[in-house]
Motif scaffolding. Sequence first.
Motif, short mmCIF file in Angstrom:
data_model
loop_
_atom_site.label_atom_id
_atom_site.label_comp_id
_atom_site.label_asym_id
_atom_site.label_seq_id
_atom_site.Cartn_x
_atom_site.Cartn_y
_atom_site.Cartn_z
N GLN A 1 18.05 21.16 1.18
CA GLN A 1 18.85 21.69 0.36
C GLN A 1 18.87 23.42 0.56
OE1 GLN A 1 16.53 20.98 -2.57
NE2 GLN A 1 17.93 18.77 -3.74
N ASN B 1 21.18 25.82 0.95
CA ASN B 1 21.45 26.88 0.40
C ASN B 1 21.88 28.29 0.95
OD1 ASN B 1 22.88 26.35 -2.12
ND2 ASN B 1 20.20 28.15 -2.71
N HIS C 1 12.25 25.80 -4.48
CA HIS C 1 12.71 25.26 -4.75
C HIS C 1 13.55 26.71 -5.26
CE1 HIS C 1 15.16 23.79 -7.90
NE2 HIS C 1 14.58 24.12 -8.91
N THR D 1 16.38 27.85 -3.19
CA THR D 1 17.85 26.76 -3.61
C THR D 1 18.52 26.53 -4.86
OG1 THR D 1 16.39 24.48 -5.18
CG2 THR D 1 16.83 24.40 -2.45
#
Length: 1183
Positions: free
Chosen positions: A697, A701, A911, A914
């Motif tokens: 991810q 990304n 995160h 992402t």
Amino acid sequence: MKTLGKTFWKNLLLSVTFKLVHDLIVFVSPQLLKLLIAFVSDEESFAWQGYVYAILLFLSAMIQSLCLQQYFTLCFKLGTQVRASLIAAIYKKVGVALLASSNATRKESTVGETVNLMSADAQRFMDMANFIHQLWSSPLQIILSIVFLWGELGPSVLAGLAVMVLLIPINWFLVAKSRTIQVRNMKNKDERMKIMSEILNGIKILKLFAWEPSFEKRVNEIRAHELKNLLNFSYLQSVSVFVFTCAPFLVSLASFAVYVLVDENNILDAQKAFTAISLFNVLRFPMAMLPLVLSSLVQVSPHIGHGDIMIPLPTPAHWAHIVNLDITPGSLVAVVGAVGSGKSSLVSAMLGEMEHIKGHINIQGSLAYVPQQAWIQNATLKDNILFGSELDEARYQQVIKACALLPDLELLPAGDQTEIGEKGINLSGGQKQRVSLARAVYSNADIYVLDDPLSAVDAHVGKYLFEHVLGPKGLLQNKTRILVTHSISFLPLVDNIVVMGAGAVSEQGSYGTLLANRGAFAQFLNSYGSQEKDASEEDTTGTGNKTGLCVCLGDMKNLALSSSDTSGGCYEPYPEEAPKQVKGQKLIEKEAVETGKVKLSMYLRYLRAVGLWYSFWVAMGYVAQYVAYVGTNLWLSAWTDDAERYLNETYPVEQRDLRIGVFGALGVSQGESLFLLFSTILSAYGAVRASRVMHQQLLGNILRAPMSFYDTTPMGRIVNRFAKDIFTIDETIPMSFRSWLSCLMGIISTLLMITLATPFFALIIIPLGIFYYFVLRFYISTSRQLRRVDSVTRSPIYSHFGETVSGLSVIRAYGHQARFLQQNEITMDINQKAVYSWIISNRWLAIRLEFVGSLVVFFSALLAVISKGTLEGGIVGLSVSSALNVTQTLNWLVRTSSELETNIVAVERVHEYTKVKNEAPWVTDKRPPRGWPSKGEIRFVDYKVRYRPELELVLQGITCNIGSTEKVGVVGRTGAGKSSLTNCLFRLLEAAGGKILIDEVDIATIGLHDLRKNLTIIPQDPVLFTGTLRMNLDPFDQYTDEEVWKALELAHLKMYVQDLPGRLLYVVSEGGENLSVGQRQLVCLARALLRKAKILILDEATAAVDLETDHLIQTTIRSEFADCTVLTIAHRLHTIMDSNRVMVLQAGRIVEFDSPEELLGKAGVFSMMAKDAGITNTETTTL
């Protein structure tokens, strides 16, 4: 070791006492347990005995925990003290050691090694201090346990011990195996990080050529290897966890089985069984510790030496022969000579930095020294100039003015309060040199030793400095000045010139005398003079006015920034809106330090990445394991109760075998082979899956992020996500999760067993639980912040150290050693405070928790005493022996919870990246027709664009048509929007209004890759990637070798490549370092030839190319791309004089667009530019 003993004997003695008391009391609990069981099984005994036993159990647990905590506190104190004294010693020692060495020989490596010595090795010593007592304590505990066990079970103990001893080599084997896997994985990791940083450095090229998928594939391949290794590593780990969990159980199984089987009369009763089990539990720790301690000793021993740390002393390389110099006070002496003639050595000798073999140097008065490479501290600009002296405002202002620093102060975001980065990273070379000079001038010494301070500054600045500072009318006119210089223009103004040659003074005297002598100096002047003259004249004409100075500094500042920025450093560029806020004065922007609790969503996100089913089954596995564990223990207690039942009969054999069998089966299923192995292996698989998902991810990304993201995010930060945070997700989090689960289950099962034995215990759990929970929350938040403070305060120690080493000669010349030693001690103290607080907070927690543990023990014993009549001995033994075990587990639960919380932040940080907004999709439903663009017509319709939403428009409505196969040159001053034009064609920037049509297809409607694959660009800076030459030309392997060779031939590289080792498979090093810049440019040309699209955009390389290469590229493009539309973005007008039309941009608008002849004819922007470039008509321009 002797030194340690001598220095810290009080501490050592105390800790030995505490540890000894603790070790002895550890063995009291099993004996008390034995008495308690006997008490419960015996109908006759008095109630008060039971209460006494219960209270004694509680007290012994309390004393034990207090002693242990005192001991730990002392140990950690010792550790921190040892570390502090070591670092201070190293610091002092380096100060002395590097005295003898000169700047030339002291390469960065020794600095690195020394810093390493400070960080890693001092840390090792610190850990060692904590372990040192285990050396005597472990064997002591082992011996005592065996003695007591022998008393219980007789020789059968040996069976249990044999099992333990057998497990040690198995563990060693597993550890060794894991280590090899990890070493292999480090290689993969480095490889992956190397490619990642290349990708991030060349991201623009990847986007222009639509090469992201190829590189994504490369990274994912390496990542797959890495994860495979990781999986194997995890499997090994689950086996070793299995062995470790099995160990205590297998040991007791072996001992009990042997004990029962050896002799008919041996009956296992509750006293024996549970006393033995608690003794085996005591044994586990020392058995596990001993090998660890030994190995850590082995690691430290090479560093111990003789209580002395060896630091390599470099030997000085250059030296001066016999030098006789007499310098009159107050004079200005210039030292000149060719490179390597010993000028710097003369300076070093004056500063006492060189060993003089004979003779002496006599210096009267204080010294100030300006080294050749300016040495700047990481402090504010003002502190760098004051350098520890008091502030005298008037004098300070005078110095700053004289050193030409005023214009710089205006540029810097916070004036003289601006923080300068390490090694002066946010100043240009000239600025550093002037700050260094200002420091010397401010120090107001008697003698000034200046080692070529004017080399780094521009000529006119040099002139200014000489006039205002060094020269006969400067600030220092009454001081003794020794100036080493290469610049000849100042020589007529000095009092005395010393000419050095081959380490000796070849002649000295005033300018006039030396010229008349026609010696070495006169030749020196002839060789240098001619060049110098032109240079200084040009300069004076160029900037007759003082404002020129400001402008040039401004440019230098920007240069400095961009270079420090591209080097992948973690320094932020200054925030754009510097004027609004004075934030820019802090250069190194802190990355957001997370504070407070971590959100629950993060844990869920991680579990989702693992896969919810996996997570569920792993949890179930642990639950099943602990159910089996409770079962085993209940079975054992039933087995021991047989002793009561068959008190005076012989013990039936089948009953005995049944007991051993079921005990074994339950234990093995608990210990591992079924549930724990099942769940750890599952969790290993799940964790690797999570790592794969999260990395994919993140990578996907990041590669799809728009260019504006890369412009505003420092590379170091992105790299950090891929290195540190992914590592945490790979290795640390799964471990934390597993140990946390297992602690939690352990505690629950223990409490469950006690409650089964004495149901009233359930009432006590509630208040204890509440107390525990509050302690936990309180501790975790404190500990988390303390850890952060620790890591934040640790780095200044090392950076201060590195700084000191690089600035030693300066520090010593000014005589500031003491101040720096003190500074080092202050930074140390700040860090020590954090470390100490952390240690103490750990102890605080441990005492509270162990108190909870002791209470659990106390209540389980107390309730057993109260409900005496109704209980069997076995069940009491069970509940109390579990309670004795719970204390450690409670401790661990807190540790693992706080560790888990610290680590889960990595998930949050990954995160965060992402979630970065993506650019438009690579391929959309609307595909362009096959063979598009076939004609290559480009139409701009009122096209507007800006770089980021908050910024101004760069192109302000451009409308024009470019016909098929037309050759168009684009010119304009810097910042007119030339490069933005190419960025728009490739949609690196999305339109803010209007549209671009290519062959009547609106480029905003198709996928980015469909667009980018069908245009070709030869970029401004030739970026190559590590890999084969062929991969650099054709990363997707779309073309045959013939086609590749053909392209190379047209790019004039064929001959060169044929001679390379490996030819097309020749490995290009990082950034294409092993090819010359011109060759790299030609490789980029070959790329374009290979793609052969209908539209070629040529972003002209300004600096890189010599005229010859330039000519080659131009001719190739003219012949090969004759039937294509070519847009040339020119910085030199020569290259576009033969275009069909020229587009002149100014401030984002087209001001002229016509053939070059027309434009030259009429007075306009273009003809002005042409006049500047010395072009009058189109014919004169052919190269």
